[in-house]
Design a protein around this motif. Structure first.
Motif, PDB file in Angstrom:
ATOM      1  N   LEU A  84     -73.925  23.573  77.848  1.00  0.00           N
ATOM      2  CA  LEU A  84     -74.019  22.210  77.339  1.00  0.00           C
ATOM      3  C   LEU A  84     -72.706  21.895  76.628  1.00  0.00           C
ATOM      4  CD1 LEU A  84     -77.647  22.400  75.883  1.00  0.00           C
ATOM      5  CD2 LEU A  84     -76.942  21.379  78.048  1.00  0.00           C
ATOM      6  N   MET A  85     -71.947  20.955  77.179  1.00  0.00           N
ATOM      7  CA  MET A  85     -70.632  20.626  76.643  1.00  0.00           C
ATOM      8  C   MET A  85     -70.701  19.279  75.915  1.00  0.00           C
ATOM      9  SD  MET A  85     -67.988  21.911  79.604  1.00  0.00           S
ATOM     10  CE  MET A  85     -66.631  21.621  78.447  1.00  0.00           C
ATOM     11  N   LEU A  86     -70.513  19.330  74.602  1.00  0.00           N
ATOM     12  CA  LEU A  86     -70.671  18.153  73.751  1.00  0.00           C
ATOM     13  C   LEU A  86     -69.317  17.671  73.248  1.00  0.00           C
ATOM     14  CD1 LEU A  86     -72.441  16.152  72.161  1.00  0.00           C
ATOM     15  CD2 LEU A  86     -72.667  17.923  70.385  1.00  0.00           C
ATOM     16  N   ASP A  87     -69.011  16.428  73.551  1.00  0.00           N
ATOM     17  CA  ASP A  87     -67.763  15.789  73.138  1.00  0.00           C
ATOM     18  C   ASP A  87     -67.878  15.372  71.672  1.00  0.00           C
ATOM     19  OD1 ASP A  87     -65.524  14.228  72.750  1.00  0.00           O
ATOM     20  OD2 ASP A  87     -65.849  12.932  74.489  1.00  0.00           O
ATOM     21  N   ALA A  88     -67.020  15.961  70.824  1.00  0.00           N
ATOM     22  CA  ALA A  88     -67.024  15.626  69.399  1.00  0.00           C
ATOM     23  C   ALA A  88     -65.747  14.900  68.996  1.00  0.00           C
ATOM     24  CB  ALA A  88     -67.203  16.894  68.561  1.00  0.00           C
ATOM     25  N   SER A  89     -65.136  14.200  69.938  1.00  0.00           N
ATOM     26  CA  SER A  89     -63.920  13.449  69.617  1.00  0.00           C
ATOM     27  C   SER A  89     -64.268  12.236  68.762  1.00  0.00           C
ATOM     28  CB  SER A  89     -63.210  13.015  70.897  1.00  0.00           C
ATOM     29  OG  SER A  89     -64.051  12.191  71.684  1.00  0.00           O
ATOM     30  N   GLY A  90     -63.242  11.644  68.170  1.00  0.00           N
ATOM     31  CA  GLY A  90     -63.466  10.561  67.217  1.00  0.00           C
ATOM     32  C   GLY A  90     -64.202   9.368  67.782  1.00  0.00           C
ATOM     33  N   SER A  91     -63.962   9.030  69.047  1.00  0.00           N
ATOM     34  CA  SER A  91     -64.612   7.852  69.634  1.00  0.00           C
ATOM     35  C   SER A  91     -66.127   8.004  69.711  1.00  0.00           C
ATOM     36  CB  SER A  91     -64.053   7.569  71.035  1.00  0.00           C
ATOM     37  OG  SER A  91     -64.370   8.627  71.934  1.00  0.00           O
ATOM     38  N   MET A  92     -66.602   9.246  69.723  1.00  0.00           N
ATOM     39  CA  MET A  92     -68.048   9.478  69.771  1.00  0.00           C
ATOM     40  C   MET A  92     -68.726   9.137  68.443  1.00  0.00           C
ATOM     41  SD  MET A  92     -69.132  10.582  72.753  1.00  0.00           S
ATOM     42  CE  MET A  92     -70.603  11.575  72.477  1.00  0.00           C
ATOM     43  N   GLY A  93     -67.946   8.923  67.397  1.00  0.00           N
ATOM     44  CA  GLY A  93     -68.525   8.591  66.101  1.00  0.00           C
ATOM     45  C   GLY A  93     -68.934   7.140  65.968  1.00  0.00           C
TER      46      GLY A  93
END
Length: 295
Positions: A84-93
């Motif tokens: 499970l690959m979860l994108d934690a980049s700023g845009s996801m906030g």
């Protein structure tokens, strides 16, 4: 039932693991089928021993050579290996009228982990922005779900996105055929991402992309002068007139989404596009529909 339909309301029930259990057990449990289910007890590989594992599976020869405890993993114990690959980049906030994209995707990650582990599939987790921030290898052991939940709950959104680079870094770590579920808004250059996904497919990994977007990103409902802030680069702000920007933004957004769809089609991966307004059970149902088709 309204609580189950509203992800923001459901999230108020508490921790990620509580909501995951509510979603899976309360609505969809029993419908998942693993496409790579084993039919024997053939030895596959070693993994590190964790408290809660059965002592009878410890490889004492490996312990004698290394001084560390390793457990033998068998094919019937590992029906499917999933990252499970979860994108934690700023845009996801970003989030305004609903949960943030990251809060939504993080909860769906917990839901999928609970579902897969209940089916005795090996589940791992990768959290990233422009690099790998957390990596937990797939496993079925008793402490895996609490370990995944703890990592998810401690995670926060970070810097810029670099999907192609992260994918290229993780591909060599996948030693066996796996299912890769990417949860991201995909706000990055499409071409490097397509090249990396093609490498996954070259090594016979199955990829499902769960593209998570906010309703405001699709509708651009702003009417008054609004200040927009770059969530991936600090200090970048811009005051704009939404009326003048709306048409151009929507054209660019639709063009980007079309490129993403074409990329997934060409690469042979399933694209599951969701908004943070969609219920978790609805998203889970669509995921299960993709899995039931098989490849």
């Amino acid at each position: 039932m309204n609580a189950f339909a509203d992800p923001t309301a459901l999230a108020q029930f508490g921790r990620l693991d509580v909501v995951a259990r509510l979603v899976v057990e309360g609505y969809m449990m029993g419908q998942h089928k693993s496409p790579f289910k084993g039919s024997s007890v053939e030895f596959v590989e070693h993994r590190q021993y964790y408290p809660g594992d059965e002592i009878r599976h410890i490889d004492w020869r490996a312990y004698g050579k290394t001084g560390r405890y390793y457990v033998k993993e068998y094919e019937d114990e590992t029906n499917l290996r999933c990252y499970l690959m979860l994108d934690a980049s700023g845009s996801m906030g970003y989030g305004q009228s609903t949960l943030s994209k990251y809060a939504y995707a993080r909860q769906m990650t917990a839901v999928l982990a609970f579902l897969l582990l209940r089916q005795r599939d090996a589940v791992g987790l990768c959290i990233f922005d422009n690099k790998l921030r957390q990596l937990i290898e797939p496993s079925t052991h008793a402490m895996q779900f609490p370990r995944l939940i703890k990592t998810l709950e401690e995670s926060e959104t970070g810097g810029e996105t670099s999907l192609g680079k992260v994918f290229s870094d993780i591909i060599p770590r996948l030693k066996r055929r796996s299912l890769v579920v990417l949860l991201s808004d995909l706000y990055d250059e499409v071409e490097p991402l397509q090249a990396a996904i093609k490498r996954f497919r070259h090594y016979h990994h199955e990829v499902i992309v769960v593209q998570t977007v906010a309703p405001e990103e699709e509708e651009f409902p702003f009417s008054r002068p609004t200040q927009f802030r770059n969530l991936e680069q600090a200090g970048q702000r811009m005051l704009v007139d939404p009326h003048r920007l709306r048409r151009h933004y929507l054209e660019q957004y639709e063009a980007f989404m079309k490129r993403v769809e074409q990329m997934c089609t060409r690469s042979g991966v399933d694209l599951l596009k969701v908004t943070t307004r969609d219920s978790f059970v609805h998203t889970l149902g669509r995921y299960l529909a993709f899995r039931s088709r098989g490849r």
